[in-house]
Design a protein around this motif. Sequence first.
Motif, PDB file in Angstrom:
ATOM      1  N   VAL A 464       0.950  -1.259  -0.169  1.00 46.48           N
ATOM      2  CA  VAL A 464       0.035  -0.198  -0.101  1.00 46.48           C
ATOM      3  C   VAL A 464       0.927   1.210   0.110  1.00 46.48           C
ATOM      4  O   VAL A 464       0.338   2.421   0.228  1.00 46.48           O
ATOM      5  CB  VAL A 464      -1.016   0.089   1.129  1.00 46.48           C
ATOM      6  N   GLY A 465       2.040   1.184  -0.370  1.00 45.36           N
ATOM      7  CA  GLY A 465       3.104   2.308  -0.328  1.00 45.36           C
ATOM      8  C   GLY A 465       3.404   2.604   1.025  1.00 45.36           C
ATOM      9  O   GLY A 465       3.972   3.871   1.098  1.00 45.36           O
ATOM     10  N   ALA A 466       3.241   1.998   2.056  1.00 46.57           N
ATOM     11  CA  ALA A 466       3.688   2.307   3.398  1.00 46.57           C
ATOM     12  C   ALA A 466       4.489   1.073   4.148  1.00 46.57           C
ATOM     13  O   ALA A 466       3.896   0.186   3.929  1.00 46.57           O
ATOM     14  CB  ALA A 466       2.211   2.654   4.407  1.00 46.57           C
ATOM     15  N   ASP A 467       5.250   1.436   4.981  1.00 44.24           N
ATOM     16  CA  ASP A 467       6.090   0.286   5.632  1.00 44.24           C
ATOM     17  C   ASP A 467       5.204  -0.287   6.775  1.00 44.24           C
ATOM     18  O   ASP A 467       5.434  -1.087   7.384  1.00 44.24           O
ATOM     19  CB  ASP A 467       7.480   0.959   5.922  1.00 44.24           C
ATOM     20  N   ASN A 468       4.529   0.602   7.429  1.00 42.18           N
ATOM     21  CA  ASN A 468       3.578   0.046   8.557  1.00 42.18           C
ATOM     22  C   ASN A 468       2.565   1.286   8.731  1.00 42.18           C
ATOM     23  O   ASN A 468       2.190   2.322   7.967  1.00 42.18           O
ATOM     24  CB  ASN A 468       4.439   0.422   9.935  1.00 42.18           C
ATOM     25  N   VAL A 469       1.551   0.780   9.501  1.00 39.69           N
ATOM     26  CA  VAL A 469       0.125   1.525   9.479  1.00 39.69           C
ATOM     27  C   VAL A 469       0.419   2.840  10.087  1.00 39.69           C
ATOM     28  O   VAL A 469      -0.511   3.709   9.811  1.00 39.69           O
ATOM     29  CB  VAL A 469      -0.672   0.814  10.581  1.00 39.69           C
ATOM     30  N   SER A 470       1.441   3.193  10.660  1.00 41.95           N
ATOM     31  CA  SER A 470       1.416   4.694  11.242  1.00 41.95           C
ATOM     32  C   SER A 470       1.725   5.606  10.151  1.00 41.95           C
ATOM     33  O   SER A 470       1.609   6.800  10.334  1.00 41.95           O
ATOM     34  CB  SER A 470       2.766   4.944  12.288  1.00 41.95           C
ATOM     35  N   GLN A 471       2.025   5.189   8.996  1.00 43.33           N
ATOM     36  CA  GLN A 471       2.221   6.193   7.783  1.00 43.33           C
ATOM     37  C   GLN A 471       1.057   6.395   6.932  1.00 43.33           C
ATOM     38  O   GLN A 471       0.892   7.107   6.176  1.00 43.33           O
ATOM     39  CB  GLN A 471       3.326   5.503   6.756  1.00 43.33           C
ATOM     40  N   LEU A 472      -0.273   5.651   7.676  1.00 41.00           N
ATOM     41  CA  LEU A 472      -1.480   6.119   6.878  1.00 41.00           C
ATOM     42  C   LEU A 472      -2.276   7.058   7.823  1.00 41.00           C
ATOM     43  O   LEU A 472      -2.175   6.938   8.970  1.00 41.00           O
ATOM     44  CB  LEU A 472      -2.338   4.693   6.823  1.00 41.00           C
ATOM     45  N   HIS A 473      -3.064   7.856   7.156  1.00 38.92           N
ATOM     46  CA  HIS A 473      -3.881   8.710   7.989  1.00 38.92           C
ATOM     47  C   HIS A 473      -5.364   8.795   7.667  1.00 38.92           C
ATOM     48  O   HIS A 473      -5.535   8.820   6.405  1.00 38.92           O
ATOM     49  CB  HIS A 473      -3.082  10.378   7.891  1.00 38.92           C
ATOM     50  N   LEU A 474      -6.152   8.875   8.548  1.00 36.83           N
ATOM     51  CA  LEU A 474      -7.679   8.651   8.245  1.00 36.83           C
ATOM     52  C   LEU A 474      -8.282  10.189   8.898  1.00 36.83           C
ATOM     53  O   LEU A 474      -7.958  10.426  10.284  1.00 36.83           O
ATOM     54  CB  LEU A 474      -8.394   7.727   8.835  1.00 36.83           C
ATOM     55  N   GLU A 475      -8.776  10.785   8.216  1.00 32.00           N
ATOM     56  CA  GLU A 475      -9.498  12.105   8.726  1.00 32.00           C
ATOM     57  C   GLU A 475     -10.489  11.842   9.916  1.00 32.00           C
ATOM     58  O   GLU A 475     -11.297  10.731   9.609  1.00 32.00           O
ATOM     59  CB  GLU A 475     -10.264  12.917   7.815  1.00 32.00           C
ATOM     60  N   GLY A 476     -10.339  12.588  10.964  1.00 30.70           N
ATOM     61  CA  GLY A 476     -11.226  12.105  12.049  1.00 30.70           C
ATOM     62  C   GLY A 476     -10.886  11.072  12.943  1.00 30.70           C
ATOM     63  O   GLY A 476     -11.613  10.889  14.039  1.00 30.70           O
ATOM     64  N   VAL A 477      -9.818  10.312  12.590  1.00 31.99           N
ATOM     65  CA  VAL A 477      -9.349   9.189  13.314  1.00 31.99           C
ATOM     66  C   VAL A 477      -7.928   9.651  14.166  1.00 31.99           C
ATOM     67  O   VAL A 477      -6.985  10.168  13.395  1.00 31.99           O
ATOM     68  CB  VAL A 477      -8.976   8.004  12.613  1.00 31.99           C
ATOM     69  N   ASN A 478      -7.971   9.600  15.584  1.00 31.77           N
ATOM     70  CA  ASN A 478      -6.570   9.906  16.427  1.00 31.77           C
ATOM     71  C   ASN A 478      -5.670   9.185  15.763  1.00 31.77           C
ATOM     72  O   ASN A 478      -5.690   7.859  15.613  1.00 31.77           O
ATOM     73  CB  ASN A 478      -6.956   9.616  17.685  1.00 31.77           C
ATOM     74  N   GLN A 479      -4.508   9.751  15.405  1.00 28.32           N
ATOM     75  CA  GLN A 479      -3.396   9.013  14.511  1.00 28.32           C
ATOM     76  C   GLN A 479      -2.927   7.690  15.706  1.00 28.32           C
ATOM     77  O   GLN A 479      -2.345   6.786  14.919  1.00 28.32           O
ATOM     78  CB  GLN A 479      -2.021   9.932  14.382  1.00 28.32           C
ATOM     79  N   ALA A 480      -2.976   7.840  16.954  1.00 30.00           N
ATOM     80  CA  ALA A 480      -2.658   6.753  17.694  1.00 30.00           C
ATOM     81  C   ALA A 480      -3.443   5.557  17.455  1.00 30.00           C
ATOM     82  O   ALA A 480      -3.038   4.470  18.025  1.00 30.00           O
ATOM     83  CB  ALA A 480      -2.463   7.206  19.037  1.00 30.00           C
ATOM     84  N   ASP A 481      -4.745   5.640  17.209  1.00 27.18           N
ATOM     85  CA  ASP A 481      -5.558   4.748  16.952  1.00 27.18           C
ATOM     86  C   ASP A 481      -5.681   4.057  15.593  1.00 27.18           C
ATOM     87  O   ASP A 481      -6.664   3.425  15.423  1.00 27.18           O
ATOM     88  CB  ASP A 481      -6.863   4.983  17.389  1.00 27.18           C
ATOM     89  N   VAL A 482      -4.936   4.620  14.560  1.00 32.57           N
ATOM     90  CA  VAL A 482      -5.108   4.276  13.339  1.00 32.57           C
ATOM     91  C   VAL A 482      -5.130   2.482  12.927  1.00 32.57           C
ATOM     92  O   VAL A 482      -5.815   2.186  12.153  1.00 32.57           O
ATOM     93  CB  VAL A 482      -4.066   5.081  12.286  1.00 32.57           C
ATOM     94  N   GLY A 483      -4.220   1.857  13.764  1.00 32.87           N
ATOM     95  CA  GLY A 483      -4.279   0.613  13.487  1.00 32.87           C
ATOM     96  C   GLY A 483      -5.455  -0.254  13.894  1.00 32.87           C
ATOM     97  O   GLY A 483      -5.499  -1.238  13.343  1.00 32.87           O
ATOM     98  N   GLN A 484      -6.380   0.377  14.522  1.00 33.79           N
ATOM     99  CA  GLN A 484      -7.501  -0.304  15.003  1.00 33.79           C
ATOM    100  C   GLN A 484      -8.578   0.008  13.883  1.00 33.79           C
ATOM    101  O   GLN A 484      -9.664  -0.703  13.872  1.00 33.79           O
ATOM    102  CB  GLN A 484      -8.104   0.284  16.309  1.00 33.79           C
TER     103      GLN A 484
END
Length: 573
Positions: A464-484
């Motif tokens: 997906v063009g990222a090494d891990n989930v921390s490099q993905l961003h969802l509007e309205g989702v706290n970055q610390a919780d993106v993995g969920q």
Amino acid sequence: MVTWGEVLRWRPEPLADLVGVLNDRYNRLIGCANDLRATAMPEGWSGPAANAAAAKAARLADSAEELAAEGAMLRRAAGDVSDAITGVLNGVHEAQSLAAAREFRIDEDGVVTGGPPPVCTADDPDGSVAAADNHRVLSELRDRIREVLRSAEDVDDDFCAVLDRIQTSHVIDPGSGRTDLAAAGNSGWALGALSIPPPPNASPADNAAWWATLSPGQRQVLTKEHPELIGPRDGLPTEARDAANRIRLDQTRAELMNQRDDVRHRMDALRHTAGGDIVLTDRAAYERLKEQWDEISGKLNGVDAIYDRLNHPRPGEPRAYLLMLDASGNGKAVIACGNPDTAADVATYVPGTGSELSKISGDINRSDRMVHAAREAGSSSTAVITWQGYEAPGTLVDAARESYADDGKGKLDSFQEGLRESHVGAPSHNTVIGHSYGTTLVGHAARDGGLNADDLAFVASPGVGADNVSQLHLEGVNQADVGQHVHSTVAAHDMIKVTNVDLAPPLSGQHFDPHGPDPADPGFGGKVFTSDPGTEGPWYEGGLSGAAHSEYWNPNNKALDNLGRIIAGRPTY
């Protein structure tokens, strides 16, 4: 320049009353003077006096024609302006309602102040999500105010231009050959129409704000006369886009049939019969035309599949909506199974390598199955959108390139923003699902600016063009919780698991993992859900098969069940 305070004092009623007065005067003028030119020269009358009378009658006729044209022009413009003011005031009302609901204020100059105090909760301990939401509302208010003022300025300029033309008697040219007042009136009526241009280089928020400033009559006219301006415009209501795109669907089908007929005629011209056999005068040219004929026929098959799904849903299937259609290139289309403006759970499905207009029937079927799966998982109302809105790679070699994802990510981001803008009622739970190369596109969109979605689902991903989930961003989702909120799966027998494919030149020797690690690997940091193993391939392929790559949406596949759960916001297994 029109100000916010001035627009607040605009009223459509005086102009609507003027239309009635002008209509009465216009009809009286037409009734008493329609035969002016015909009766200017009584039969048998000649000489200097007759010639003078004829000249005078001609001048009166010219003046009457100009007056009829001016009256019709003003009547049309006054009606259009009255209608336009109604739309502009609707945009004002929507902005004021949003501001009041979120504790903002709009002053006479259109400046937004105030806003709710910061709030911290257990799910948002530092208040960052609430602050981001307040910033989003503030931006939306400013967009709406800007669009109201832009529309008001357009209305004011257009009406002034009409009045200037009337005052200078430049509605029609005297003596232009018209033979009756009705013809002059028709000319003036056409010239009195206002233009209603959409905003240039508009964002979904701009589009939504512009649409809010249009009256129902203006919306209807634009949809019928300019469906190409309404159908693909992110941020507009689904019903409006669907109405415009159904017109485009008929137009596209007619265009494709004409193209295919032309190719067939050219193919026939290269064939003749000799001794009972068909002989080609230029085989190479014929084969090229045959390829064109096949390509056009494939697009027509896709158009017909869309038409059938729109107009002949199977029992239990929700109504479908056409949100975009483009027959250029390999063809693109966006079809919603269910209305995303009103559904509680909305999913956007992005297909991968090889997806094109000719094959869209299969992707629509997958969306319908996901609607059913989400309902089974407890969704109260669901819409699943087949988003074939980008030029997908056609081959495995093409799929090793990032360019297709980079070219399409902005379009997907705009579409997701538009879903938020057009949704009514409580915010929906939005999921973006990618399959194969579609996951790469989704990943790039989430990586390079954030994607307006609550959850992502990656199915059979090449990376997906990222090494891990921390490099993905969802509007309205706290970055610390993106993995969920990032879910992935890959079937045990899926050929996508091959990481040492010997690619053809110019990519020979490269591994087929140019897009990063598999997001279904535990180390990626997201959540992994179960899918059936799929069709097992031969032993010399390690049991992997291409068939398994397309079986995630088969009935009773655990992947389909889990996708329904993700869409419905339920836990997976």
